[in-house]
Scaffold this motif. Structure first.
Motif, PDB file in Angstrom:
ATOM      1  N   ILE A 119      30.399  15.708  20.340  1.00 39.69           N
ATOM      2  CA  ILE A 119      29.512  14.980  21.251  1.00 39.69           C
ATOM      3  C   ILE A 119      28.798  16.030  22.092  1.00 39.69           C
ATOM      4  O   ILE A 119      29.429  16.832  22.766  1.00 39.69           O
ATOM      5  CB  ILE A 119      30.321  14.029  22.167  1.00 39.69           C
ATOM      6  N   GLY A 120      27.498  16.043  22.066  1.00 38.05           N
ATOM      7  CA  GLY A 120      26.738  17.024  22.839  1.00 38.05           C
ATOM      8  C   GLY A 120      25.271  16.885  22.548  1.00 38.05           C
ATOM      9  O   GLY A 120      24.801  15.820  22.170  1.00 38.05           O
ATOM     10  N   LYS A 121      24.551  17.984  22.733  1.00 37.06           N
ATOM     11  CA  LYS A 121      23.134  17.984  22.401  1.00 37.06           C
ATOM     12  C   LYS A 121      22.781  19.332  21.803  1.00 37.06           C
ATOM     13  O   LYS A 121      23.594  20.266  21.853  1.00 37.06           O
ATOM     14  CB  LYS A 121      22.267  17.630  23.602  1.00 37.06           C
ATOM     15  N   PRO A 122      21.604  19.457  21.216  1.00 37.52           N
ATOM     16  CA  PRO A 122      21.248  20.717  20.560  1.00 37.52           C
ATOM     17  C   PRO A 122      21.317  21.906  21.513  1.00 37.52           C
ATOM     18  O   PRO A 122      21.125  21.771  22.722  1.00 37.52           O
ATOM     19  CB  PRO A 122      19.809  20.475  20.106  1.00 37.52           C
ATOM     20  N   CYS A 123      21.581  23.084  20.955  1.00 40.75           N
ATOM     21  CA  CYS A 123      21.617  24.305  21.760  1.00 40.75           C
ATOM     22  C   CYS A 123      20.234  24.560  22.347  1.00 40.75           C
ATOM     23  O   CYS A 123      19.232  23.972  21.914  1.00 40.75           O
ATOM     24  CB  CYS A 123      22.076  25.481  20.908  1.00 40.75           C
ATOM     25  N   LYS A 124      20.163  25.457  23.311  1.00 43.20           N
ATOM     26  CA  LYS A 124      18.884  25.689  23.988  1.00 43.20           C
ATOM     27  C   LYS A 124      17.830  26.251  23.046  1.00 43.20           C
ATOM     28  O   LYS A 124      16.647  25.957  23.189  1.00 43.20           O
ATOM     29  CB  LYS A 124      19.062  26.580  25.215  1.00 43.20           C
ATOM     30  N   PHE A 125      18.219  27.025  22.034  1.00 42.61           N
ATOM     31  CA  PHE A 125      17.245  27.561  21.083  1.00 42.61           C
ATOM     32  C   PHE A 125      16.655  26.445  20.217  1.00 42.61           C
ATOM     33  O   PHE A 125      15.450  26.393  19.993  1.00 42.61           O
ATOM     34  CB  PHE A 125      17.879  28.652  20.212  1.00 42.61           C
ATOM     35  N   CYS A 126      17.518  25.550  19.748  1.00 47.83           N
ATOM     36  CA  CYS A 126      17.029  24.423  18.951  1.00 47.83           C
ATOM     37  C   CYS A 126      16.200  23.469  19.799  1.00 47.83           C
ATOM     38  O   CYS A 126      15.201  22.920  19.328  1.00 47.83           O
ATOM     39  CB  CYS A 126      18.188  23.693  18.280  1.00 47.83           C
ATOM     40  N   ARG A 127      16.589  23.283  21.064  1.00 47.31           N
ATOM     41  CA  ARG A 127      15.793  22.420  21.951  1.00 47.31           C
ATOM     42  C   ARG A 127      14.381  22.965  22.098  1.00 47.31           C
ATOM     43  O   ARG A 127      13.411  22.208  22.102  1.00 47.31           O
ATOM     44  CB  ARG A 127      16.465  22.275  23.322  1.00 47.31           C
ATOM     45  N   ARG A 128      14.247  24.274  22.186  1.00 51.20           N
ATOM     46  CA  ARG A 128      12.913  24.874  22.304  1.00 51.20           C
ATOM     47  C   ARG A 128      12.090  24.598  21.039  1.00 51.20           C
ATOM     48  O   ARG A 128      10.906  24.260  21.117  1.00 51.20           O
ATOM     49  CB  ARG A 128      13.028  26.376  22.538  1.00 51.20           C
ATOM     50  N   ALA A 129      12.721  24.741  19.881  1.00 50.77           N
ATOM     51  CA  ALA A 129      12.019  24.473  18.615  1.00 50.77           C
ATOM     52  C   ALA A 129      11.650  22.993  18.504  1.00 50.77           C
ATOM     53  O   ALA A 129      10.561  22.648  18.029  1.00 50.77           O
ATOM     54  CB  ALA A 129      12.880  24.905  17.426  1.00 50.77           C
ATOM     55  N   ILE A 130      12.537  22.127  18.957  1.00 50.07           N
ATOM     56  CA  ILE A 130      12.281  20.682  18.939  1.00 50.07           C
ATOM     57  C   ILE A 130      11.073  20.353  19.809  1.00 50.07           C
ATOM     58  O   ILE A 130      10.175  19.616  19.401  1.00 50.07           O
ATOM     59  CB  ILE A 130      13.549  19.908  19.388  1.00 50.07           C
ATOM     60  N   VAL A 131      11.035  20.924  21.008  1.00 48.11           N
ATOM     61  CA  VAL A 131       9.901  20.692  21.908  1.00 48.11           C
ATOM     62  C   VAL A 131       8.613  21.181  21.256  1.00 48.11           C
ATOM     63  O   VAL A 131       7.616  20.461  21.195  1.00 48.11           O
ATOM     64  CB  VAL A 131      10.132  21.393  23.272  1.00 48.11           C
ATOM     65  N   ASN A 132       8.619  22.416  20.752  1.00 44.59           N
ATOM     66  CA  ASN A 132       7.389  22.994  20.187  1.00 44.59           C
ATOM     67  C   ASN A 132       6.927  22.308  18.910  1.00 44.59           C
ATOM     68  O   ASN A 132       5.745  22.335  18.597  1.00 44.59           O
ATOM     69  CB  ASN A 132       7.574  24.490  19.930  1.00 44.59           C
ATOM     70  N   SER A 133       7.829  21.694  18.184  1.00 48.30           N
ATOM     71  CA  SER A 133       7.442  21.053  16.923  1.00 48.30           C
ATOM     72  C   SER A 133       6.891  19.645  17.121  1.00 48.30           C
ATOM     73  O   SER A 133       6.359  19.059  16.182  1.00 48.30           O
ATOM     74  CB  SER A 133       8.631  21.011  15.958  1.00 48.30           C
ATOM     75  N   GLY A 134       7.023  19.091  18.319  1.00 48.16           N
ATOM     76  CA  GLY A 134       6.448  17.774  18.595  1.00 48.16           C
ATOM     77  C   GLY A 134       7.356  16.608  18.262  1.00 48.16           C
ATOM     78  O   GLY A 134       6.900  15.464  18.206  1.00 48.16           O
ATOM     79  N   ILE A 135       8.639  16.874  18.054  1.00 51.58           N
ATOM     80  CA  ILE A 135       9.602  15.782  17.843  1.00 51.58           C
ATOM     81  C   ILE A 135       9.679  14.989  19.148  1.00 51.58           C
ATOM     82  O   ILE A 135       9.730  15.571  20.230  1.00 51.58           O
ATOM     83  CB  ILE A 135      10.973  16.350  17.435  1.00 51.58           C
ATOM     84  N   LYS A 136       9.681  13.658  19.046  1.00 46.58           N
ATOM     85  CA  LYS A 136       9.632  12.852  20.271  1.00 46.58           C
ATOM     86  C   LYS A 136      10.994  12.384  20.768  1.00 46.58           C
ATOM     87  O   LYS A 136      11.149  12.087  21.955  1.00 46.58           O
ATOM     88  CB  LYS A 136       8.701  11.651  20.102  1.00 46.58           C
TER      89      LYS A 136
END
Length: 170
Positions: free
Chosen positions: A117-134
């Protein structure tokens, strides 16, 4: 014979596929699978594994981070694997598939099968933001936890220092 005519709701359906994708993971410690969905259609998947053509930890039967007793959620540069979230983004890009405004379903589990139970690591969160995932959908104690990505951006603007030091998982 009684036939079950009840269909699983969409979040359960896509999360079950993310769980299946996670089974392809090559990490000796954890399995993660990510499924990108756009307009109710799967457009990409990814799981934890070494870059294409490079040996995986399960092939080498060793993990450098494990050998060095590195605690979880730190020192990612010692890991030979690419995270599931990033692999799903890369796989979409590799085939020219737009993931703008998509939803990412992520399933994670320890090798013993216990759900993480958690959320993506900070590196993946950055990629998620930049890729436009909503939106990100993750398993929770009961049901699912959903993160709207634009709120990550909003929170980071409020306190950019906190965002840099936030642990990878809650």
């Amino acid at each position: 014979m009684k036939i079950n005519l009840k269909r699983p709701e969409k979040d359960s359906y896509f999360m079950s596929i993310a769980k299946q994708v996670a089974q392809r993971s090559t990490c000796l410690r954890k399995r993660f699978g990510a499924v990108l969905v756009k307009d109710n259609t799967i457009v990409s998947t990814g799981y934890v594994g070494a870059p294409r053509g490079m040996p995986n930890c399960i092939d080498l039967k060793k993990c450098l981070r494990q050998e060095l007793n590195v605690p979880g959620r730190s020192t990612y540069e010692l890991c030979r694997s690419v995270h599931a979230e990033l692999n799903a983004i890369i796989n979409a890009a590799r085939f020219g598939v737009s993931i703008l405004d998509s939803i990412m379903y992520i399933h994670g589990e320890n090798i013993d099968g216990n759900i993480i139970i958690g959320k993506p690591c900070k590196f993946c969160r950055r990629a998620i933001v930049n890729s436009g995932i909503k939106e990100i959908v993750l398993p929770a104690e009961k049901g699912f936890k959903k993160y709207v990505v634009k709120y990550w951006i909003k929170e980071a603007k409020k306190d950019p220092v906190k965002d840099l030091h936030e642990p990878s998982f809650l």
